[in-house]
Design a protein around this motif. Structure first.
Motif, PDB file in Angstrom:
ATOM      1  N   LEU A  36      15.530  46.288   5.138  1.00 23.24           N
ATOM      2  CA  LEU A  36      14.416  47.241   5.174  1.00 23.24           C
ATOM      3  C   LEU A  36      14.945  48.566   5.696  1.00 23.24           C
ATOM      4  O   LEU A  36      15.996  48.623   6.334  1.00 23.24           O
ATOM      5  N   GLY A  37      14.165  49.617   5.479  1.00 20.78           N
ATOM      6  CA  GLY A  37      14.483  50.913   6.075  1.00 20.78           C
ATOM      7  C   GLY A  37      14.084  50.904   7.541  1.00 20.78           C
ATOM      8  O   GLY A  37      13.783  49.842   8.098  1.00 20.78           O
ATOM      9  N   ASP A  38      14.032  52.088   8.155  1.00 21.83           N
ATOM     10  CA  ASP A  38      13.746  52.041   9.594  1.00 21.83           C
ATOM     11  C   ASP A  38      12.260  52.123   9.930  1.00 21.83           C
ATOM     12  O   ASP A  38      11.882  52.143  11.082  1.00 21.83           O
ATOM     13  N   ILE A  39      11.412  52.158   8.884  1.00 20.12           N
ATOM     14  CA  ILE A  39       9.981  51.903   9.084  1.00 20.12           C
ATOM     15  C   ILE A  39       9.538  50.939   7.981  1.00 20.12           C
ATOM     16  O   ILE A  39      10.268  50.738   7.010  1.00 20.12           O
ATOM     17  N   ASN A  40       8.338  50.354   8.131  1.00 26.19           N
ATOM     18  CA  ASN A  40       7.828  49.509   7.033  1.00 26.19           C
ATOM     19  C   ASN A  40       6.380  49.866   6.690  1.00 26.19           C
ATOM     20  O   ASN A  40       5.623  49.048   6.208  1.00 26.19           O
ATOM     21  N   ALA A  41       6.034  51.151   6.916  1.00 23.86           N
ATOM     22  CA  ALA A  41       4.681  51.617   6.595  1.00 23.86           C
ATOM     23  C   ALA A  41       4.515  51.869   5.099  1.00 23.86           C
ATOM     24  O   ALA A  41       3.392  51.921   4.594  1.00 23.86           O
ATOM     25  N   GLN A  42       5.635  52.025   4.363  1.00 25.21           N
ATOM     26  CA  GLN A  42       5.546  52.409   2.948  1.00 25.21           C
ATOM     27  C   GLN A  42       4.956  51.289   2.090  1.00 25.21           C
ATOM     28  O   GLN A  42       5.002  50.118   2.445  1.00 25.21           O
ATOM     29  N   SER A  43       4.470  51.692   0.906  1.00 28.43           N
ATOM     30  CA  SER A  43       4.124  50.690  -0.106  1.00 28.43           C
ATOM     31  C   SER A  43       5.433  50.255  -0.766  1.00 28.43           C
ATOM     32  O   SER A  43       6.403  51.024  -0.803  1.00 28.43           O
ATOM     33  N   LEU A  44       5.409  49.042  -1.329  1.00 28.23           N
ATOM     34  CA  LEU A  44       6.630  48.578  -2.013  1.00 28.23           C
ATOM     35  C   LEU A  44       6.964  49.519  -3.181  1.00 28.23           C
ATOM     36  O   LEU A  44       8.099  49.973  -3.311  1.00 28.23           O
ATOM     37  N   ALA A  45       5.946  49.849  -4.006  1.00 31.24           N
ATOM     38  CA  ALA A  45       6.222  50.689  -5.184  1.00 31.24           C
ATOM     39  C   ALA A  45       6.690  52.083  -4.775  1.00 31.24           C
ATOM     40  O   ALA A  45       7.580  52.659  -5.399  1.00 31.24           O
ATOM     41  N   GLY A  46       6.102  52.631  -3.710  1.00 33.30           N
ATOM     42  CA  GLY A  46       6.528  53.951  -3.235  1.00 33.30           C
ATOM     43  C   GLY A  46       7.968  53.896  -2.763  1.00 33.30           C
ATOM     44  O   GLY A  46       8.773  54.785  -3.071  1.00 33.30           O
ATOM     45  N   ALA A  47       8.313  52.839  -2.045  1.00 34.00           N
ATOM     46  CA  ALA A  47       9.679  52.708  -1.529  1.00 34.00           C
ATOM     47  C   ALA A  47      10.670  52.548  -2.676  1.00 34.00           C
ATOM     48  O   ALA A  47      11.709  53.223  -2.728  1.00 34.00           O
ATOM     49  N   ILE A  48      10.315  51.679  -3.624  1.00 33.07           N
ATOM     50  CA  ILE A  48      11.209  51.462  -4.777  1.00 33.07           C
ATOM     51  C   ILE A  48      11.392  52.761  -5.569  1.00 33.07           C
ATOM     52  O   ILE A  48      12.498  53.113  -5.957  1.00 33.07           O
ATOM     53  N   SER A  49      10.288  53.461  -5.771  1.00 32.84           N
ATOM     54  CA  SER A  49      10.314  54.610  -6.681  1.00 32.84           C
ATOM     55  C   SER A  49      11.190  55.751  -6.198  1.00 32.84           C
ATOM     56  O   SER A  49      11.543  56.640  -6.972  1.00 32.84           O
ATOM     57  N   THR A  50      11.534  55.778  -4.896  1.00 34.84           N
ATOM     58  CA  THR A  50      12.421  56.830  -4.380  1.00 34.84           C
ATOM     59  C   THR A  50      13.748  56.262  -3.865  1.00 34.84           C
ATOM     60  O   THR A  50      14.485  56.949  -3.164  1.00 34.84           O
ATOM     61  N   ALA A  51      14.028  54.982  -4.167  1.00 38.42           N
ATOM     62  CA  ALA A  51      15.273  54.331  -3.714  1.00 38.42           C
ATOM     63  C   ALA A  51      15.373  54.292  -2.188  1.00 38.42           C
ATOM     64  O   ALA A  51      16.413  54.630  -1.610  1.00 38.42           O
ATOM     65  N   THR A  52      14.302  53.860  -1.567  1.00 39.74           N
ATOM     66  CA  THR A  52      14.318  53.735  -0.101  1.00 39.74           C
ATOM     67  C   THR A  52      15.363  52.696   0.314  1.00 39.74           C
ATOM     68  O   THR A  52      15.506  51.650  -0.310  1.00 39.74           O
ATOM     69  N   HIS A  53      16.083  53.022   1.383  1.00 37.25           N
ATOM     70  CA  HIS A  53      17.232  52.210   1.808  1.00 37.25           C
ATOM     71  C   HIS A  53      17.184  51.963   3.304  1.00 37.25           C
ATOM     72  O   HIS A  53      16.510  52.694   4.040  1.00 37.25           O
ATOM     73  N   GLY A  54      17.930  50.971   3.739  1.00 39.21           N
ATOM     74  CA  GLY A  54      18.158  50.764   5.168  1.00 39.21           C
ATOM     75  C   GLY A  54      19.604  51.108   5.458  1.00 39.21           C
ATOM     76  O   GLY A  54      20.095  52.149   5.005  1.00 39.21           O
ATOM     77  N   THR A  55      20.285  50.237   6.175  1.00 38.91           N
ATOM     78  CA  THR A  55      21.706  50.456   6.390  1.00 38.91           C
ATOM     79  C   THR A  55      22.438  49.126   6.320  1.00 38.91           C
ATOM     80  O   THR A  55      21.871  48.080   6.649  1.00 38.91           O
ATOM     81  N   GLY A  56      23.714  49.178   5.921  1.00 36.11           N
ATOM     82  CA  GLY A  56      24.532  47.971   5.793  1.00 36.11           C
ATOM     83  C   GLY A  56      25.484  48.168   4.630  1.00 36.11           C
ATOM     84  O   GLY A  56      25.025  48.416   3.510  1.00 36.11           O
ATOM     85  N   GLU A  57      26.781  48.080   4.938  1.00 37.16           N
ATOM     86  CA  GLU A  57      27.773  48.349   3.888  1.00 37.16           C
ATOM     87  C   GLU A  57      27.601  47.422   2.679  1.00 37.16           C
ATOM     88  O   GLU A  57      27.869  47.803   1.550  1.00 37.16           O
ATOM     89  N   GLY A  58      27.117  46.202   2.951  1.00 35.66           N
ATOM     90  CA  GLY A  58      26.961  45.243   1.858  1.00 35.66           C
ATOM     91  C   GLY A  58      25.529  45.143   1.359  1.00 35.66           C
ATOM     92  O   GLY A  58      25.205  44.222   0.609  1.00 35.66           O
ATOM     93  N   LEU A  59      24.675  46.052   1.771  1.00 36.76           N
ATOM     94  CA  LEU A  59      23.243  45.931   1.451  1.00 36.76           C
ATOM     95  C   LEU A  59      22.790  47.131   0.625  1.00 36.76           C
ATOM     96  O   LEU A  59      22.928  48.282   1.052  1.00 36.76           O
ATOM     97  N   ALA A  60      22.223  46.847  -0.555  1.00 38.82           N
ATOM     98  CA  ALA A  60      21.813  47.929  -1.452  1.00 38.82           C
ATOM     99  C   ALA A  60      20.381  48.370  -1.126  1.00 38.82           C
ATOM    100  O   ALA A  60      19.682  47.723  -0.338  1.00 38.82           O
ATOM    101  N   CYS A  61      19.947  49.458  -1.767  1.00 38.14           N
ATOM    102  CA  CYS A  61      18.583  49.955  -1.531  1.00 38.14           C
ATOM    103  C   CYS A  61      17.555  48.951  -2.083  1.00 38.14           C
ATOM    104  O   CYS A  61      17.899  48.052  -2.852  1.00 38.14           O
TER     105      CYS A  61
END
Ligand code: FAD
Length: 435
Positions: free
Chosen positions: A111-136
């Motif tokens: 997850l990113g550093d908040i979880n207030a977003q909608s799933l579609a909103g997060a997907i639609s802008t390539a919302t990301h968290g952190t982790g070398e092996g973890l994709a958006c």
């Protein structure tokens, strides 16, 4: 139509989370199901824009036509515990989906550093968290139910209407309305979270190894302090431990007070902050993944974040810090640095390679024009691609040169929405050369 909120907000003003984007939609629709959405869409004045949680800083959701909200369309539609997948309402908020998925023995991989977003909103802008092996988050999508401008509901995936599926994975809401999404999940897991402060030179020399060895690693550089704060998460089977309430907002307000008190006297601010960091008590807790990965952010800000090639990112960060500490004593928000894995999504800023994301914030009441005049040129020289939901000044020509599949995306968009029902003047500057 008794149970829709159609027309409820006519004449009302819509603003995004930070208040830097304002719109006056003629109509707001908030259907309770896909059939109702389809009916309402037929007569909705354009441009039609779907809004999630309104957490983007760019005018992506702004329209003077129709604003669509999918908040009332439920959470999990079906779950497959063998494949660890689920179909969900695309408009559901991540903070509601996480506990609902947990009931099905499923969890988001990251997850990113908040979880207030909608799933579609997060997907639609390539919302990301952190982790070398973890994709958006967009990389976890398997299929969509898409309502198109013509009123058809298409089910698209890698195996069915693949071009439309690829365009939908990061689309800025320009392809159509994502009604449902099928996502890849994992089994619920606990994380061991540690946070600590250290002089930034020590931090920078260790950051590469930390990204390689820790599941999730990110750091914040606190301007005018010489110190950085690291946050690390490692998967563990150990049970949860008690966690004191987060004091992140208080800490940010403390940095604001230090700025207000010191004014232009940068050396007294540095001395004060260094003293505070000597006493910094980090965190060392174990807990459920989604509760530890996401925090609350209640002190409003505006933000620019660019995703930079690994080879240039830390030099660009150094340039940003030098500029801010020389010219911008008004800045007090920490600069956030994260790393994500690459993917193959057409409009993902991580397309083709893992990147390091550097984010600069300004208090919502403060000026942020320096993002465009001084920070963005540094990011652009370093070969960066902007976060789609955060402030940037790029237009069609710039974007074409950054994304190898940009023309392909634009072609699918034109084909599926030839009359531009989902297009606003802002979106045209991104997707149409003549704009
Ligand atoms: C405090 C804060 C913290 C943040 N932290 C992070 C972070 O850690 N990582 C990160 O990458 N980003 C982060 N962001 C940015 C944020 O994740 C993105 O801007 C995201 O798009 C916001 O989601 P939303 O639901 O608010 O979408 P909105 O901002 O409402 O919409 C974003 C886009 O999605 C489209 N859209 C929404 N729903 C649909 C739908 N059903 N169908 C089609 N299109 C749709 C909209 O039209 C718009 O184009 C943060 C933002 C804030 C304010």
């Amino acid at each position: 139509m008794t149970d829709t909120k159609e027309n409820a907000e006519i004449g009302d003003t819509w603003t995004n989370w930070s208040g830097n984007q304002i719109a006056k939609p003629m109509k707001v629709i908030e259907p309770v199901g896909a059939d109702q959405l389809k009916t309402l869409l037929k007569t909705a004045p354009g441009p039609v824009r779907v809004v999630g949680a309104g957490h983007s800083f760019t005018p992506l959701a702004c329209t003077d036509g129709t604003l669509v909200r999918l908040d009332r369309m439920g959470l999990v539609r079906s779950a497959d515990s063998e494949r660890k997948t689920a179909w969900v309402n695309a408009g559901a908020r991540l903070k509601d989906l996480s506990p609902a998925l947990e009931d099905h023995g499923l969890a988001f991989r990251n997850l990113g550093d908040i979880n207030a977003q909608s799933l579609a909103g997060a997907i639609s802008t390539a919302t990301h968290g952190t982790g070398e092996g973890l994709a958006c988050l967009s990389a976890e999508t398997l299929a969509f139910k898409l309502l198109t401008a013509s009123g058809d509901v298409m089910t698209v995936s890698r195996d069915k209407d693949r071009e439309v599926f690829e365009a939908c994975r990061v689309s800025l809401g320009a392809i159509g309305i994502l009604v449902e999404a099928e996502i890849q999940l994992v089994a619920p897991y606990n994380l061991h979270r540690r946070t600590w402060a250290e002089p930034v030179d020590d931090l920078l020399s260790a950051a590469g190894t930390r990204w390689q060895t820790l599941r999730n690693y990110e750091f914040f550089y606190v301007p005018f302090s010489g110190y950085g704060i690291s946050i690390a998460h490692e998967e563990t089977d150990a049970p949860a431990t008690p966690r004191p309430e987060s004091d992140d907002d208080d800490a940010v307000l403390g940095l604001k007070r230090a700025r207000d008190y010191a004014g232009d006297n940068v050396s007294s601010r540095r001395e004060f902050l260094a003293g505070a960091f000597e006493q910094f008590d980090g965190e060392d807790v174990i807990g459920n993944s989604w509760q530890l990965l996401a925090s609350e952010r209640n002190v409003p800000f505006n933000e620019m974040e660019y995703h930079l090639p690994v080879e240039t990112a830390l030099d660009a960060l150094d340039e940003v810090i030098t500029y801010i500490e020389r010219e911008r004593p008004d800045v007090f928000f920490p600069i956030e640095v994260r790393k994500s894995a690459g993917d193959d999504i057409w409009l993902s800023p991580f397309n083709g390679e893992g990147r390091i994301s550097v984010a600069v914030h300004a208090f919502a009441e403060d000026a942020y024009d320096f993002f465009f005049s001084h920070i963005e040129p540094i990011f652009r020289r370093a070969g960066g691609r902007p976060h789609w939901g955060k402030l940037h000044n790029l237009r069609h020509r710039d974007l074409r040169s950054l994304y190898p599949q940009f023309d392909r995306f634009c072609a699918v968009r034109r084909e599926i929405d030839p009359e531009g029902r989902f297009m606003t003047p802002y979106l045209r500057t991104l997707f149409e050369p003549e704009a």
